[in-house]
Design an enzyme around this catalytic site. Structure first.
Site, short mmCIF file in Angstrom:
data_model
loop_
_atom_site.label_atom_id
_atom_site.label_comp_id
_atom_site.label_asym_id
_atom_site.label_seq_id
_atom_site.Cartn_x
_atom_site.Cartn_y
_atom_site.Cartn_z
N ASP A 215 -5.56 -9.26 2.54
CA ASP A 215 -4.68 -8.09 2.71
C ASP A 215 -5.73 -6.32 2.48
O ASP A 215 -5.75 -6.41 1.95
CB ASP A 215 -2.93 -8.18 1.98
CG ASP A 215 -3.17 -7.29 1.66
OD1 ASP A 215 -2.35 -6.16 3.01
OD2 ASP A 215 -1.63 -6.75 1.17
N LYS A 241 -1.09 4.50 7.10
CA LYS A 241 -2.31 4.17 5.85
C LYS A 241 -3.32 4.94 6.42
O LYS A 241 -4.09 5.28 4.94
CB LYS A 241 -1.96 2.75 4.42
CG LYS A 241 -0.57 2.87 3.92
CD LYS A 241 -0.76 0.79 3.21
CE LYS A 241 0.47 0.99 2.69
NZ LYS A 241 1.02 1.40 2.29
N CYS A 381 6.54 -3.24 -5.25
CA CYS A 381 6.79 -4.70 -4.32
C CYS A 381 5.29 -4.71 -5.36
O CYS A 381 4.67 -5.82 -4.48
CB CYS A 381 6.39 -4.13 -2.87
SG CYS A 381 7.37 -3.08 -1.58
#
Length: 425
Positions: A215, A241, A381
């Site tokens: 990730d 991002k 999260c």
């Protein structure tokens, strides 16, 4: 706090020129406060070149890609595929055909988990097999693997965390073993800021034949990422991002592996041929891009990675490390404030999560917002990582290439004001 000139030599060089590229940073917020945007780990702001590229595409080149045999269709396809080329170059990928466009990093990670669930042969996952993640993952890199292992009867395992917020690799040889089929981990934690030893873990995983999924949602915006040098198999990140638009993400994967994975979604463009009895499928990347893709978003992402490449990711990383060190120094002056994660800026990215004894993170965020300072409050999260350190939630301030020392000073002053507001020493 130590003066900017003493603490950050060279940091301000060119910073105002970079900030001038981002129109939103000149905003004045309610109460006459200048915007201090410290939520870039959530989403980055967009430079004018990205906005202009998307507007130009919509105004002059808008059409569907690969399906229209006219000039606009050819121009749209050229712009879309040029973005793929730019992303491949940005990641040092061997081929643009290894770059798959998705709607975000979450979809990219779900694509991997689901196609592995349907895979056959030596890629198949079943009872007795293991998938390894870490305790610091974003939910997007936890839930898909939970679903996969539950459905296939495999076992989900994870690296734990040290007290200072780093990955605990002391039992790596026990966790990565002959049963391990997949190792999936974040390169940079969105909550702790920790930069993980991806290359080391990839080497160990490949010794047992495991696939390595990364990730990169927080890493790709902040540091040079070379997928070949990292020795990984698949990498996910998201456009919004990296100064690009929302609605687009990227999955990079080794060509040999992508060719062996089954399709994710069925529909137009992902096929080679279709009859009523059966279908055959296109090769990657089109095999994984069913339906009309995010065309203008891809154009915007191409402009975004061009923008970052022109600045130089080594320079972005240097700025992030310097401004993060400055922020850590400043936060250390606030009594009863605890930073979660490594205290050394060289070991972390620009996201700094913290808690103030006696004040709920949502209250901290609201008071800061009343002073024009944008931060995030909640579990980000990353509930398992919060649970590991015995906190329900935290406040997170996150910097980027446009963050100034003055904004960090405003944050520290705002936190002192917040403590006085709630009468907390």
């Amino acid at each position: 706090m130590t003066s900017t000139a003493q603490r950050l030599p060279g940091l301000l060089d060119g910073l105002e020129l970079i900030r001038a590229d981002f129109p939103i940073l000149s905003r004045t917020m309610a109460g006459g406060f200048p915007l201090a945007y410290l939520d870039s780990a959530n989403t980055s702001q967009k430079p004018q070149v990205v906005i202009d590229a998307m507007v130009d595409h919509l105004e002059r080149h808008n059409a569907n890609v690969a399906r229209a045999m006219h000039q606009l269709g050819a121009e749209a396809t050229a712009g879309f595929e040029a973005a793929r080329d730019k992303v491949a170059a940005f990641l040092n990928a061997p081929s643009p055909n290894e770059v798959i466009f998705t709607k975000n990093a979450s979809e990219a990670l779900n694509l991997v988990a689901n196609t592995l669930a349907w895979a056959t042969g030596d890629l198949a996952i079943g009872p007795g097999d293991e998938v390894l993640i870490t305790e610091m993952e974003h939910h997007s890199n936890i839930v898909p693997w939970q679903l996969l292992t539950e459905r296939k009867g495999a076992r989900l395992r994870w690296f734990g965390l040290t007290e200072d917020g780093r990955l605990d690799t002391s039992n790596i040889d026990e966790l990565i073993n002959e049963r391990t089929k997949v190792v999936s981990l974040t390169w940079v934690s969105n909550m702790l800021g920790t930069v993980n030893p991806v290359e080391e873990i990839a080497r160990r995983a490949h010794e047992v034949g495991a696939i390595v999924v990364v990730d990169g949602a927080q890493a790709v915006p902040q540091m040079p990422v070379d997928v070949q040098a990292a020795g990984i198999d698949l990498l996910a990140f998201t456009g919004h991002k990296v100064t690009g638009p929302t609605g687009i993400g990227v999955l990079w994967g080794r060509a040999e592996l992508l060719d062996r994975l089954p399709p994710f979604l069925g529909g137009g463009e992902m096929i080679e041929t279709v009859t009523m009895e059966r279908s055959t499928y296109a090769r990657a990347p089109h095999k994984f891009e069913a339906g009309t893709p995010p065309i203008v978003e891809a154009v915007g992402l191409g402009a975004a990675v061009d923008y970052l490449a022109a600045i130089g990711m080594e320079n972005v990383r240097a700025h992030e490390e310097a401004i993060t060190a400055y922020a850590l120094d400043g936060l250390a002056t606030v009594r009863n404030l605890t930073v979660l994660g490594p205290q050394d800026a060289a070991l972390r990215g620009g996201a700094i999560s913290f808690e103030i004894e006696g004040i709920h993170p949502h209250d901290v965020s609201q008071v800061l917002d009343s002073r024009g300072i944008a931060v995030r409050a909640g579990h980000h999260c990353a509930k398992p990582a919060h649970q590991r350190y015995g906190v329900q939630s935290s406040t997170r301030a996150s910097s980027y290439l446009y963050t100034t020392p003055a904004e960090i000073d405003a944050l520290v002053e705002g936190l002192e004001y917040t403590k006085k507001y709630f009468r907390v020493d």
